[in-house]
Design a protein around this motif. Structure first.
Motif, short mmCIF file in Angstrom:
data_model
loop_
_atom_site.label_atom_id
_atom_site.label_comp_id
_atom_site.label_asym_id
_atom_site.label_seq_id
_atom_site.Cartn_x
_atom_site.Cartn_y
_atom_site.Cartn_z
N CYS A 286 46.68 28.47 20.12
CA CYS A 286 46.30 29.81 19.69
C CYS A 286 45.48 30.44 20.81
N SER A 287 45.85 31.66 21.20
CA SER A 287 45.12 32.38 22.24
C SER A 287 45.10 33.85 21.88
N ALA A 288 44.65 34.68 22.81
CA ALA A 288 44.50 36.10 22.53
C ALA A 288 45.83 36.80 22.22
N ASP A 289 46.96 36.25 22.72
CA ASP A 289 48.25 36.91 22.46
C ASP A 289 48.99 36.33 21.28
N GLY A 290 48.41 35.31 20.60
CA GLY A 290 49.04 34.77 19.41
C GLY A 290 49.17 33.26 19.44
N VAL A 291 50.06 32.74 18.58
CA VAL A 291 50.27 31.30 18.45
C VAL A 291 51.62 30.94 19.05
N ARG A 292 51.63 29.87 19.84
CA ARG A 292 52.87 29.35 20.43
C ARG A 292 53.00 27.87 20.08
N THR A 293 54.23 27.39 20.00
CA THR A 293 54.46 25.96 19.76
C THR A 293 55.40 25.42 20.82
N GLY A 294 55.31 24.10 21.06
CA GLY A 294 56.13 23.48 22.08
C GLY A 294 57.61 23.47 21.78
N VAL A 295 57.97 23.57 20.50
CA VAL A 295 59.40 23.58 20.15
C VAL A 295 59.91 24.99 19.91
N GLY A 296 59.12 25.99 20.28
CA GLY A 296 59.63 27.35 20.26
C GLY A 296 59.69 28.01 18.90
N GLY A 297 58.82 27.62 17.99
CA GLY A 297 58.74 28.32 16.72
C GLY A 297 59.58 27.72 15.62
N LEU A 298 59.85 28.54 14.59
CA LEU A 298 60.52 28.04 13.39
C LEU A 298 61.91 27.50 13.69
N GLU A 299 62.68 28.21 14.52
CA GLU A 299 64.05 27.75 14.82
C GLU A 299 64.02 26.37 15.47
N GLU B 72 59.71 32.18 25.42
CA GLU B 72 58.90 33.34 25.79
C GLU B 72 58.43 34.07 24.54
N GLY B 73 57.19 34.52 24.57
CA GLY B 73 56.64 35.27 23.46
C GLY B 73 56.05 34.37 22.40
N PRO B 74 55.10 34.87 21.62
CA PRO B 74 54.45 34.07 20.59
C PRO B 74 55.31 33.89 19.35
N PRO C 221 51.42 46.71 9.14
CA PRO C 221 52.66 47.44 8.91
C PRO C 221 53.06 48.26 10.13
N GLY C 222 54.30 48.10 10.56
CA GLY C 222 54.80 48.78 11.74
C GLY C 222 54.64 47.99 13.02
N GLY C 223 53.86 46.91 12.99
CA GLY C 223 53.67 46.08 14.17
C GLY C 223 54.96 45.38 14.57
N THR C 224 55.20 45.24 15.87
CA THR C 224 56.42 44.60 16.36
C THR C 224 56.09 43.58 17.45
N TRP C 225 56.98 42.61 17.61
CA TRP C 225 56.89 41.68 18.73
C TRP C 225 58.25 41.03 18.93
N LYS C 226 58.42 40.39 20.09
CA LYS C 226 59.67 39.72 20.43
C LYS C 226 59.37 38.32 20.92
N THR D 43 70.75 30.10 22.88
CA THR D 43 69.61 30.98 23.09
C THR D 43 69.41 31.82 21.84
N PHE D 44 68.15 31.93 21.39
CA PHE D 44 67.81 32.74 20.23
C PHE D 44 66.85 33.85 20.68
N ASP D 45 67.28 35.11 20.54
CA ASP D 45 66.43 36.25 20.85
C ASP D 45 66.04 36.93 19.55
N LYS D 46 64.74 37.05 19.31
CA LYS D 46 64.27 37.58 18.04
C LYS D 46 63.41 38.83 18.23
N GLU D 47 63.66 39.83 17.39
CA GLU D 47 62.81 41.02 17.31
C GLU D 47 62.24 41.08 15.90
N ALA D 48 60.92 41.15 15.80
CA ALA D 48 60.25 41.12 14.49
C ALA D 48 59.49 42.42 14.26
N THR D 49 59.53 42.88 13.01
CA THR D 49 58.80 44.09 12.61
C THR D 49 58.12 43.84 11.28
#
Length: 225
Positions: free
Chosen positions: A61-74, A91-93, A103-108, A134-140
């Motif tokens: 956990c850092s200022a830009d969010g949470v990252r995991t070594g296996v790249g998240g839920l997927e 790439e990306g949290p 509400p309205g917040g986005t990240w990739k 490769t999995f590219d995700k856009e979240a809102t």
């Protein structure tokens, strides 16, 4: 200050926290261990157990969010399924800083992996083919709503995910899938749904027993059913 973003309420790296989910016909548990403070925020070990297959990865956990070594839920679900997962790039949290979880917040984020079937599923000749994806995700963040799962009713943030999965071929058009994730503060993911199907549902939240004389820490946004 970086510490202001940690622990992240939507992916709390809390020592001894165990979340148990129903994933299809199986149960999946995520347990947080060995939480340590760092100059950037927090680091911990995330233990994954599904169908008796146990693994672990680093979560930070850092200022830009949470990252995991296996790249998240997927990546977590792929690892728990028994596949050998090699993360080529991530790439990306997994979950952004709390300031973006409105509400309205986005990240990739993006995850590239190489997958191999488990040892038990070798083809004739001992072949274990390698698949690149490769999995590219856009979240809102859609908004806040009450969501009821087996573990109870939570006031959660509903997040819309648009994920494009591509094979390793350069000319692959990819396949796009829309899903929704509900995050409850103080707990994390409580539900994942694709269309009318519930892919992941929180069954149980376990925390260490508090020391005598100290009140039990309850997750924010939880209401009795």
């Amino acid at each position: 200050m970086p510490q202001a973003s940690c622990p992240n309420p939507y992916f709390p790296l809390e020592e001894g926290l165990r979340l148990t989910y129903r994933a299809g016909r199986s149960e999946l548990s995520l347990a947080t261990r060995e939480v340590k403070s760092t100059p950037e925020g927090l680091t911990s070990t995330l233990a994954v157990d599904m169908k008796g297959k146990v693994g672990s990865t680093e979560a930070t956990c850092s200022a830009d969010g949470v990252r995991t070594g296996v790249g998240g839920l997927e990546g977590t679900l792929l690892s728990a399924s028994g596949m050998d997962v090699e993360v080529v790039s991530s790439e990306g949290p997994v979950v952004p800083a709390p300031a973006a979880m409105v509400p309205g917040g986005t990240w990739k984020n993006s995850l590239s992996v190489k997958l191999r079937p488990p040892e038990s599923s070798k083809l004739p000749g001992g072949i274990r083919p390698v698949l690149s994806s490769t999995f590219d995700k856009e979240a809102t963040v859609v908004g806040e709503e009450d969501v009821t799962v087996a573990a109870g009713t939570f006031k959660a943030l509903k997040v819309r995910n648009v994920t494009t999965a591509r094979s390793g071929r350069a000319d692959s058009p990819g396949r796009t899938l829309e899903s929704y994730i509900w995050f409850a503060p103080g707990v994390g993911i409580v539900k994942v749904a694709t269309g009318e199907n519930t892919d992941l549902e929180l069954l149980k939240v376990e925390r260490p027993t508090p020391a005598p004389g100290r009140p039990e820490k309850k997750p924010a946004g939880t209401r009795k059913r």
